[in-house]
Design an enzyme around this catalytic site. Sequence first.
Site, PDB file in Angstrom:
ATOM      1  CG  HIS A 161      -3.533  11.965   6.984  1.00 47.53           C
ATOM      2  ND1 HIS A 161      -4.623  12.447   6.293  1.00 47.53           N
ATOM      3  CD2 HIS A 161      -3.195  10.787   6.379  1.00 47.53           C
ATOM      4  CE1 HIS A 161      -4.927  11.599   5.317  1.00 47.53           C
ATOM      5  NE2 HIS A 161      -4.077  10.593   5.343  1.00 47.53           N
ATOM      6  CG  HIS A 199      -6.381   8.454   2.549  1.00 47.47           C
ATOM      7  ND1 HIS A 199      -5.304   7.649   2.199  1.00 47.47           N
ATOM      8  CD2 HIS A 199      -7.400   7.625   2.854  1.00 47.47           C
ATOM      9  CE1 HIS A 199      -5.670   6.385   2.320  1.00 47.47           C
ATOM     10  NE2 HIS A 199      -6.925   6.327   2.704  1.00 47.47           N
TER      11      HIS A 199
END
Length: 344
Positions: A161, A199
């Site tokens: 991320h 994710h």
Amino acid sequence: MKVIYTEKQRLHHVRFEFLNGEATPCFEKPERADMVLNALNSHGGFTMVEPNSYGDAPMRWVHTDDYVDFLASCWDQWVEAFGDVHDASPYCFAPARHLRNRIPKDIEGRLGYYSFDMTAAITAGSWKAIVAATECALTGVDLIKQGEHAAFALCRPPGHHAAPDLMGGYCYANNAAIAAESFIRQGAKRVAVLDIDYHHGNGTQSIFYDRSDVLFASIHGDPDYDYPHYLGFADEEGEGEGLGFNLNLPLPLNTTDWSVYEPALVTALARIAEYQPQALIISLGMDTFADDPISYFKLLRNDYTKIGWMIGLLNIPTLFVFEGGYAVDDLGHNTVAVLDGFNK
Ligand code: SP5
Ligand code: ZN
């Protein structure tokens, strides 16, 4: 297969995160790595290796200097302002729409400037652990350069991320992106990153979005309905030189079991095979598991063996880089199942 890990990564231990409006013990915790280490040991066939030292220079290949300097200095500046009782965490955000991207001097202003959410707090030992995680990934690259067909960098904190100058989602330095860049700097013409964390790997996508020498492919929960919410849609295909070298395969929450997952994996692997990379990096998130406490796919232990086996069929030198996965009881055995499938 060699596994690169160091206890230094335990130094990063965040107390709380926000989930569903509540402060709750952080899911991304040192015990996650312990579960993987236990499973690797009980399975056998894996050799533990300590990482080499590379310092923070490689981090600056994919992150801005000011961001890396911030990561290194954040804890001390936080302690000066507030003492060492609580983790350093932002409460306001410069990148929010309609605000100005100006870096203020105050630590809370700086924290918000370099964050895109409230789930990447900094603790006393975070910086050392963040550097150590990048060093695990970099050592994996060098082992492959020395002739290993595959290696597993057991990185904590995770990285996918983290964008050039943003932390979030438990991630600070993008271990997989730094590894990809290391392959490139050592002469690889094409490197592929396959992100199978639940994710979307927004940070990795952002880092390589305008480049054709690193192909990014990601299979993840539909961002219309889950984190990271603002990136990871199928129409993000890269830009400029990078157009056509970013492949997002979002899948539905709740109904994604192996029958839904497998065709997406086949699509991603076919694109990677067509690209003919000299090295493959797997962002190995294990939060696609049915019992994961914060995710909504329905994969099972056997499915992980199949994933590893299908990746192995590509027959490309492969570095596995650990990302998410929070079902601590099964995390270790599921991770080993991928590596075991790859070796079959
Ligand atoms: C490395 C990694 O796996 N980071 C993931 C961080 C996810 N944090 C946010 C999870 C909470 C999202 N709530 C889901 C609601 C679905 N509608
Ligand atoms: Zn994840």
